[in-house]
Design a protein around this motif. Structure first.
Motif, PDB file in Angstrom:
ATOM      1  N   GLN A 149       7.091  16.655   0.711  1.00  0.00           N
ATOM      2  CA  GLN A 149       6.505  15.577   0.422  1.00  0.00           C
ATOM      3  C   GLN A 149       6.856  14.170   0.876  1.00  0.00           C
ATOM      4  O   GLN A 149       8.345  13.936   0.784  1.00  0.00           O
ATOM      5  CB  GLN A 149       6.475  15.545  -1.104  1.00  0.00           C
ATOM      6  N   GLY A 150       6.046  13.090   1.180  1.00  0.00           N
ATOM      7  CA  GLY A 150       6.167  11.921   1.809  1.00  0.00           C
ATOM      8  C   GLY A 150       5.726  10.968   1.191  1.00  0.00           C
ATOM      9  O   GLY A 150       4.598  11.051   0.654  1.00  0.00           O
ATOM     10  N   VAL A 151       6.262   9.603   1.089  1.00  0.00           N
ATOM     11  CA  VAL A 151       5.653   8.471   0.712  1.00  0.00           C
ATOM     12  C   VAL A 151       6.150   7.261   1.868  1.00  0.00           C
ATOM     13  O   VAL A 151       7.100   7.313   2.318  1.00  0.00           O
ATOM     14  CB  VAL A 151       6.160   8.012  -0.595  1.00  0.00           C
ATOM     15  N   LEU A 206       3.534  -6.778   7.559  1.00  0.00           N
ATOM     16  CA  LEU A 206       5.058  -7.312   7.222  1.00  0.00           C
ATOM     17  C   LEU A 206       6.085  -6.344   7.432  1.00  0.00           C
ATOM     18  O   LEU A 206       7.119  -6.472   7.198  1.00  0.00           O
ATOM     19  CB  LEU A 206       5.024  -7.963   5.686  1.00  0.00           C
ATOM     20  N   GLY A 207       5.597  -4.920   7.632  1.00  0.00           N
ATOM     21  CA  GLY A 207       6.584  -3.952   7.741  1.00  0.00           C
ATOM     22  C   GLY A 207       6.249  -2.820   6.881  1.00  0.00           C
ATOM     23  O   GLY A 207       5.252  -2.491   5.929  1.00  0.00           O
ATOM     24  N   HIS A 208       7.081  -1.724   6.851  1.00  0.00           N
ATOM     25  CA  HIS A 208       6.839  -0.699   5.977  1.00  0.00           C
ATOM     26  C   HIS A 208       8.389   0.392   5.775  1.00  0.00           C
ATOM     27  O   HIS A 208       9.182  -0.107   6.597  1.00  0.00           O
ATOM     28  CB  HIS A 208       5.862   0.259   6.783  1.00  0.00           C
ATOM     29  N   GLU A 209       8.082   1.057   5.086  1.00  0.00           N
ATOM     30  CA  GLU A 209       9.201   1.816   4.654  1.00  0.00           C
ATOM     31  C   GLU A 209       8.804   3.529   4.251  1.00  0.00           C
ATOM     32  O   GLU A 209       7.699   3.660   3.678  1.00  0.00           O
ATOM     33  CB  GLU A 209      10.281   1.503   3.621  1.00  0.00           C
ATOM     34  N   VAL A 242       0.798  -1.119   0.027  1.00  0.00           N
ATOM     35  CA  VAL A 242       0.112   0.111  -0.142  1.00  0.00           C
ATOM     36  C   VAL A 242       0.754   1.208  -0.155  1.00  0.00           C
ATOM     37  O   VAL A 242       1.766   1.240   0.803  1.00  0.00           O
ATOM     38  CB  VAL A 242      -0.994  -0.114   1.188  1.00  0.00           C
ATOM     39  N   ILE A 243       0.648   2.058  -0.783  1.00  0.00           N
ATOM     40  CA  ILE A 243       1.663   3.302  -0.945  1.00  0.00           C
ATOM     41  C   ILE A 243       0.603   4.731  -0.521  1.00  0.00           C
ATOM     42  O   ILE A 243      -0.329   4.806  -0.856  1.00  0.00           O
ATOM     43  CB  ILE A 243       2.016   3.613  -2.653  1.00  0.00           C
ATOM     44  N   PHE A 244       1.038   5.271   0.467  1.00  0.00           N
ATOM     45  CA  PHE A 244       0.203   6.306   1.043  1.00  0.00           C
ATOM     46  C   PHE A 244       1.344   7.651   0.859  1.00  0.00           C
ATOM     47  O   PHE A 244       2.421   7.564   1.109  1.00  0.00           O
ATOM     48  CB  PHE A 244       0.358   6.005   2.653  1.00  0.00           C
ATOM     49  N   SER A 245       0.892   8.724   0.161  1.00  0.00           N
ATOM     50  CA  SER A 245       1.708   9.871  -0.019  1.00  0.00           C
ATOM     51  C   SER A 245       1.162  10.988   0.984  1.00  0.00           C
ATOM     52  O   SER A 245      -0.045  11.104   1.244  1.00  0.00           O
ATOM     53  CB  SER A 245       1.972  10.284  -1.599  1.00  0.00           C
ATOM     54  N   SER A 246       2.039  11.963   1.287  1.00  0.00           N
ATOM     55  CA  SER A 246       1.543  12.944   2.298  1.00  0.00           C
ATOM     56  C   SER A 246       2.204  14.207   1.944  1.00  0.00           C
ATOM     57  O   SER A 246       3.469  14.123   1.419  1.00  0.00           O
ATOM     58  CB  SER A 246       1.583  12.493   3.625  1.00  0.00           C
ATOM     59  N   LEU A 247       1.819  15.316   2.293  1.00  0.00           N
ATOM     60  CA  LEU A 247       2.468  16.519   2.342  1.00  0.00           C
ATOM     61  C   LEU A 247       2.445  17.370   3.896  1.00  0.00           C
ATOM     62  O   LEU A 247       1.397  17.757   4.143  1.00  0.00           O
ATOM     63  CB  LEU A 247       2.158  17.385   1.154  1.00  0.00           C
ATOM     64  N   LYS A 248       3.615  17.365   4.612  1.00  0.00           N
ATOM     65  CA  LYS A 248       3.591  17.924   5.801  1.00  0.00           C
ATOM     66  C   LYS A 248       3.637  19.594   5.586  1.00  0.00           C
ATOM     67  O   LYS A 248       4.305  19.921   4.503  1.00  0.00           O
ATOM     68  CB  LYS A 248       4.889  17.650   6.504  1.00  0.00           C
TER      69      LYS A 248
END
Length: 81
Positions: free
Chosen positions: A53-55, A42-45, A11-17
């Motif tokens: 900008q983040g993912v 199972l984990g994340h990165e 699952v890919i989640f993008s964000s902008l702080k």
């Protein structure tokens, strides 16, 4: 983190702080404490660029586990915020 060995779902989640993150960090920490104990997780990165900008990519064993996370009450509340 190195992605787990296949098969898995991602699952890919993008964000902008923003400068006013309105508790984003607290919610992020709270959700991580919840998700790390969920069956099928199972984990994340995560990556964040200098422009804020983040993912985040989370890895799941199967669709059933992923659906449980999608429907988790606190997760839904965080998405609404």
């Amino acid at each position: 983190m190195t992605p787990p060995s296949p098969p898995y779902y991602a699952v890919i989640f993008s964000s902008l702080k923003t400068d006013n993150n309105d508790g984003y960090d607290e919610w992020n920490n709270r959700l991580f404490e919840l998700v790390k104990n969920m069956d099928g997780y199972l984990g994340h990165e995560s990556y964040r660029r200098e422009d804020k900008q983040g993912v985040t990519i989370s890895y799941w064993r199967d669709l059933e586990s992923l659906r449980k996370w999608k429907n988790e009450t606190l997760h839904k509340k965080a998405q609404e915020m």
